[in-house]
Every structure is written in C-alpha cells, then in structure tokens.
Design an enzyme around this catalytic site. Sequence first.
Site, PDB file in Angstrom:
ATOM      1  CE  LYS A 134     106.068 -12.859-104.765  1.00 15.75           C
ATOM      2  NZ  LYS A 134     105.337 -14.127-104.920  1.00 15.75           N
ATOM      3  CE1 TYR A 161     106.885 -17.133-100.767  1.00 12.96           C
ATOM      4  CE2 TYR A 161     107.900 -15.205 -99.736  1.00 12.96           C
ATOM      5  CZ  TYR A 161     106.773 -15.904-100.114  1.00 12.96           C
ATOM      6  OH  TYR A 161     105.538 -15.397 -99.846  1.00 12.96           O
ATOM      7  CE1 TYR A 214     105.055 -17.090 -96.925  1.00 14.69           C
ATOM      8  CE2 TYR A 214     104.875 -15.481 -95.153  1.00 14.69           C
ATOM      9  CZ  TYR A 214     105.117 -15.789 -96.476  1.00 14.69           C
ATOM     10  OH  TYR A 214     105.421 -14.785 -97.355  1.00 14.69           O
TER      11      TYR A 214
END
Length: 364
Positions: free
Chosen positions: A76, A316, A290
């Site tokens: 990010k 992830y 998730y």
Amino acid sequence: MAHIDNMAEQNAAPSADISMSLCKELSIALARFPRVKLGHLPTPLEPMDRLSEHLGGPRLWVKRDDCTGLSTGGNKTRKLEYLMADAQRCGADTIITQGATQSNHARQTAAAAAKLGMGCTILLEDRTGANDDPYVLSGNVLLNRLHGAPVSKRPGGADMNSEMEEVADTLLADGKKPYIIPGGGSNAIGALGYVNCARELTEQAADMGLGIDALVHATGSSGTQAGLVTGLSALNSDIHLLGIGVRAPQEKQEAMVHDLAVRTAEHLGTRLTIARSAVRADCAYVGPGYGKPTPGMVEAIKLLAQTEGLLFDPVYSGKGLDGLITLIRKGYFDGMDNVVFLHTGGSAALFGYPEIFGLPGYQT
C-alpha cells in the site's frame, strides 16, 4: 506517450532496447502526477533458491514489497505515495480510510498520515466474526493506534463507502478538510503505484539479465493487479501476470481488476487498450472467506519461514503463496524458467492469528 501507444499495438515482445525506451516513456508519463516519497524504492528482487529446490519447479524469485519501509512495509505504500500527494494537492488535513480488522492498508495509511502531519481516522469492518484479543487488539490494530489514528469499528456487510462519507461530513462540520482513500487505496490514483512497480521490475530484471516468465501475487481490492496490468501492457511485456484471489469469486475479481485497469490507463493519459485476456485471477484459495485461515495458507507460511527465512501474512500473501506452490506442483508453470512472487507485506497481521500455526504455547 505516443511511443507507448504505438508499441502497445504490436504483438511481438519488444527487444531489450525498446523495453528500456518504453520504461523511460512510462516514467515520464508518471512524473506528471504529484507524488510524495514514502517508500524505500526500488525494493529488492531476490532469488528463493531453497524453495525452488524444495518444489522442483522453475527458479523462484521474490519482489520484496514488504521492504517498502513505512510501518513495517507493504504494497500500500506505493499507492499512498500518489494518494497522499493528491490529498496534499486538495488541501486536506485529515485522511479517512477503511479496511478489515487486520487491514495492512489501514496501518500504512495511518503511518503515512503521521509522517505528513495529517490526522487519520480508520474504519474497520468485521469481515471474519473473530473476537479474540490478538485479532481485535494486536497486529495491525495495535499499530494503527500507535500511529495515533482513532479506530472505529463497523459490522460485517456495512456500506463502508457511505460510512466514510458520514465521517467526512462530521469532520467538515468541525472545520476539518477530509480526504477519503478507498479500501486498499484501490482507485486510479493509487493504482499508479503499481504501474510504476511494473516499470521498476522491468528495469531491475534487465539490469540483472533476468528473463521473467511469470509474476504472481495476491489480489484483493484490485489496485495492485490493475496497476501491474496497466504497466505491463504499456511496456508491451510478455510476462504472464497471475493474481491469486483472496476475496471474491474469479469472475467478479477479474471484472473488478479489468475495470480499474481501464480507468487507470485513462487516468495515465494513454490510448492504451487493456485486453480482458490480460487479467487472470485464480480464486481457488480463498477458503471459507476473506481473512479466514486455510490449511494451505498455514503450510505455505511455515514453508517460507523455514526455507527462506521470510514472513508472509495470513490474509493476502499467505494465500497467494498457497496458490503459487499448488500451481507449481500441478505443472502450471512447466516450461517457464523464472517466476517472481510479489510479496505485498503484512507480516504484522501474523500477531492477530497466533493460534493457527499450532506452535507450542498456543491452542489450536
């Protein structure tokens, strides 16, 4: 950008000289956008030879975007270099963003805001239903608060965009100048960070004399993959890009990525056409949902920790690795010599999931 436009129309892979020329053109195009330096770039590109030997497939490499440096690093940071610069351009003094409880994006956004002297409000959605203290108080949640960002929780399924708008309205009424960053930093501005990463990786490989056959990464909110798709398309690269989904079914994931890649190319100011076939996502490794652990993810994280000394995250990159390892064993990469895995960071989230690894001192 005419050079990129023209090259993108060719079918053959470009020569090394043309590739470097396109990298220069792409760099010039990116330089038109405001950007604030937050990351340690370029990140390393390293071999994973013990893992390669263990699996017996192509030679494996890792692009270390866990080494971007901002609050333990992660992907990010590249996006935030463009997003925070845009916030500054807009005169903002407070950042609002959202994510799941153990959001890597939220942690890096809180750190970026602190570095730039801005306020930051974090909204965290409960997407897993987990309520144990390590998950809701440790890992990224702890770091959010350490960076001085107030954390506000929302139930699973909440309309997080509307929730952020409500917070923005309250801040405006208080005289603040808020700037909303979408979850994952995944819009056409944030995706520029991974357009730039595609250029960076291409130049690194050229300097090393390395021919990259495939690039694999975890894909969720779509900004990382959309940026890579756009960047590699602009460079006319023949690298096989594959996202391992951590969130949505394949059709939905690929549609989100393609849509954002198209918008990113438009924002970049090219006449580049993003082929739908350039977007590939394998979403067979999401598991129960998730942020919810899978046996394959747990084993992949253990394997990398014990063969390469690398830490990957359970949401992830751990599921991305599960996909990479399984596909190697299935022969997906047969005939390829060099496969790169993009490490998107997030190892701080490991502290939110201590019980899943079956280690002494924790119940499983």
